[in-house]
Scaffold this motif. Structure first.
Motif, mmCIF file in Angstrom:
data_model
loop_
_atom_site.group_PDB
_atom_site.id
_atom_site.type_symbol
_atom_site.label_atom_id
_atom_site.label_comp_id
_atom_site.label_asym_id
_atom_site.label_seq_id
_atom_site.Cartn_x
_atom_site.Cartn_y
_atom_site.Cartn_z
ATOM 1 N N LYS A 46 0.852 -1.183 0.000
ATOM 2 C CA LYS A 46 0.000 0.000 0.000
ATOM 3 C C LYS A 46 0.892 1.238 0.000
ATOM 4 N N LEU A 47 0.650 2.113 -0.960
ATOM 5 C CA LEU A 47 1.469 3.306 -1.128
ATOM 6 C C LEU A 47 0.792 4.490 -0.445
ATOM 7 N N GLY A 48 1.178 4.741 0.771
ATOM 8 C CA GLY A 48 0.557 5.809 1.543
ATOM 9 C C GLY A 48 0.767 7.186 0.947
ATOM 10 N N LYS A 49 1.870 7.381 0.223
ATOM 11 C CA LYS A 49 2.160 8.680 -0.378
ATOM 12 C C LYS A 49 1.275 8.965 -1.588
ATOM 13 N N HIS A 50 0.533 7.959 -2.035
ATOM 14 C CA HIS A 50 -0.280 8.118 -3.244
ATOM 15 C C HIS A 50 -1.728 7.715 -2.970
ATOM 16 N N ASP A 51 -2.312 8.338 -1.961
ATOM 17 C CA ASP A 51 -3.722 8.112 -1.620
ATOM 18 C C ASP A 51 -4.029 6.640 -1.374
ATOM 19 N N ASP A 52 -3.104 5.967 -0.721
ATOM 20 C CA ASP A 52 -3.290 4.558 -0.353
ATOM 21 C C ASP A 52 -3.534 3.645 -1.556
ATOM 22 N N VAL A 53 -2.896 3.956 -2.675
ATOM 23 C CA VAL A 53 -2.931 3.058 -3.830
ATOM 24 C C VAL A 53 -2.253 1.752 -3.448
ATOM 25 N N THR A 54 -2.835 0.621 -3.861
ATOM 26 C CA THR A 54 -2.237 -0.681 -3.601
ATOM 27 C C THR A 54 -1.705 -1.271 -4.903
ATOM 28 N N ILE A 55 -0.460 -1.712 -4.869
ATOM 29 C CA ILE A 55 0.130 -2.369 -6.029
ATOM 30 C C ILE A 55 0.529 -3.795 -5.641
ATOM 31 N N LYS A 56 0.737 -4.613 -6.647
ATOM 32 C CA LYS A 56 1.149 -5.997 -6.410
ATOM 33 C C LYS A 56 2.491 -6.252 -7.069
ATOM 34 N N PHE A 57 3.443 -6.746 -6.275
ATOM 35 C CA PHE A 57 4.744 -7.143 -6.817
ATOM 36 C C PHE A 57 4.711 -8.624 -7.157
ATOM 37 N N GLU A 58 5.054 -8.953 -8.403
ATOM 38 C CA GLU A 58 5.284 -10.333 -8.813
ATOM 39 C C GLU A 58 6.791 -10.548 -8.753
ATOM 40 N N ILE A 59 7.244 -11.331 -7.792
ATOM 41 C CA ILE A 59 8.660 -11.381 -7.430
ATOM 42 C C ILE A 59 9.329 -12.659 -7.933
ATOM 43 N N ALA A 162 10.972 -4.048 4.950
ATOM 44 C CA ALA A 162 9.713 -3.471 4.460
ATOM 45 C C ALA A 162 9.952 -2.145 3.742
ATOM 46 N N GLN A 163 10.919 -1.373 4.226
ATOM 47 C CA GLN A 163 11.201 -0.066 3.630
ATOM 48 C C GLN A 163 11.691 -0.189 2.193
ATOM 49 N N ILE A 164 12.431 -1.274 1.904
ATOM 50 C CA ILE A 164 12.907 -1.486 0.533
ATOM 51 C C ILE A 164 11.727 -1.529 -0.431
ATOM 52 N N PHE A 165 10.791 -2.406 -0.138
ATOM 53 C CA PHE A 165 9.684 -2.640 -1.062
ATOM 54 C C PHE A 165 8.723 -1.454 -1.082
ATOM 55 N N GLN A 166 8.587 -0.777 0.038
ATOM 56 C CA GLN A 166 7.752 0.419 0.084
ATOM 57 C C GLN A 166 8.317 1.493 -0.853
ATOM 58 N N GLU A 167 9.610 1.762 -0.730
ATOM 59 C CA GLU A 167 10.225 2.800 -1.560
ATOM 60 C C GLU A 167 10.242 2.398 -3.028
ATOM 61 N N VAL A 172 8.374 2.938 -8.648
ATOM 62 C CA VAL A 172 7.842 2.296 -9.851
ATOM 63 C C VAL A 172 6.498 2.912 -10.226
ATOM 64 N N TYR A 173 5.653 3.125 -9.223
ATOM 65 C CA TYR A 173 4.337 3.713 -9.479
ATOM 66 C C TYR A 173 4.479 5.126 -10.061
ATOM 67 N N GLU A 174 5.355 5.932 -9.482
ATOM 68 C CA GLU A 174 5.569 7.299 -9.974
ATOM 69 C C GLU A 174 6.110 7.276 -11.401
ATOM 70 N N GLN A 175 7.020 6.358 -11.676
ATOM 71 C CA GLN A 175 7.601 6.259 -13.008
ATOM 72 C C GLN A 175 6.554 5.885 -14.037
ATOM 73 N N LYS A 176 5.720 4.902 -13.711
ATOM 74 C CA LYS A 176 4.721 4.435 -14.671
ATOM 75 C C LYS A 176 3.613 5.459 -14.881
ATOM 76 N N THR A 177 3.197 6.155 -13.832
ATOM 77 C CA THR A 177 2.161 7.173 -14.007
ATOM 78 C C THR A 177 2.709 8.344 -14.821
ATOM 79 N N ALA A 178 3.991 8.672 -14.628
ATOM 80 C CA ALA A 178 4.607 9.741 -15.418
ATOM 81 C C ALA A 178 4.693 9.338 -16.886
#
Length: 209
Positions: A46-59, A162-167, A172-178
């Motif tokens: 959950k990306l708190g900096k982006h209105d709680d957008v939730t993304i899924k990592f396929e790892i 947790a901080q790794i995956f959060q950041e 990634v979200y900012e890059q793709k939306t841009a």
């Protein structure tokens, strides 16, 4: 829900699988067997900096043994993010991580990939300060030079994981939306005809008939 592909790369025994399992399952196995080929897991962030957008990592957690290295391109192809892991207690481990960074930048390109350099096994340094063999300043300077994210963590205690995956999720979200916004802005706009309609000269009801 947006899905992004993330790959882990690095030498054998640096703790790639332990980092993933700490993130996905919040667990640690002291005697985890080496990955064969690659392992697949997924987890949401959950990306708190982006209105709680939730993304899924396929790892994709790749094997670090030399005999599996030729398979790595199959897993990092089309990846959105990569974790390059090294062991802070092993001399030479950072140099090997750097070779992975250079390979990724050469074959994938740093414009399409968010890369994080991760030093693992901080817990061993806490137990014995003399255990550290990779200076944090050297690793951080390299990360800054190559425009990488950088973290030191302990998969065993969970510190910093947790901080790794959060950041990375936020980047990634900012890059793709841009990229989406830029693509939308570059699309040719449909021409709009603003010419005023003139009265028809064949219409007996017009003033000019």
């Amino acid at each position: 829900m947006l899905q992004f592909k993330l790959v882990l790369l690095g030498d054998s025994s640096v703790g790639k699988s332990s980092i993933v399992h700490r993130f996905v399952k919040d667990s640690f196995d002291e005697f985890r067997e080496s990955t064969i080929g690659a392992a697949f897991l997924s987890q949401t962030v959950k990306l708190g900096k982006h209105d709680d957008v939730t993304i899924k990592f396929e790892i994709w957690d790749t094997a670090g043994q030399e005999r599996y290295k030729s398979l790595a391109p199959m897993y990092y192809r089309n990846a959105n993010a990569a974790l390059i892991v090294y062991d802070v207690t092993q001399p030479g481990s950072l140099l090997k991580a750097q070779s992975w960074v250079e390979e990724l930048k050469h074959k994938v390109g740093d414009q399409d990939l968010v890369i994080c350099l991760v030093g693992n096994k901080l817990d061993l340094c806490a137990e014995d300060p003399n255990a550290r063999q990779v200076d944090i300043d050297d690793a951080q300077a390299y990360a800054q030079e190559k425009h990488l994210l950088f973290h030191e963590v302990s998969a065993k205690t969970g510190v910093g994981v947790a901080q790794i995956f959060q950041e990375m999720g936020e980047k990634v979200y900012e890059q793709k939306t841009a990229e989406s916004a830029a693509a939308a802005a570059s699309r040719p706009r449909k021409a709009v005809n603003v010419e005023l309609q003139r009265p028809s000269t064949n219409d007996s009801t017009t003033c000019c008939a």
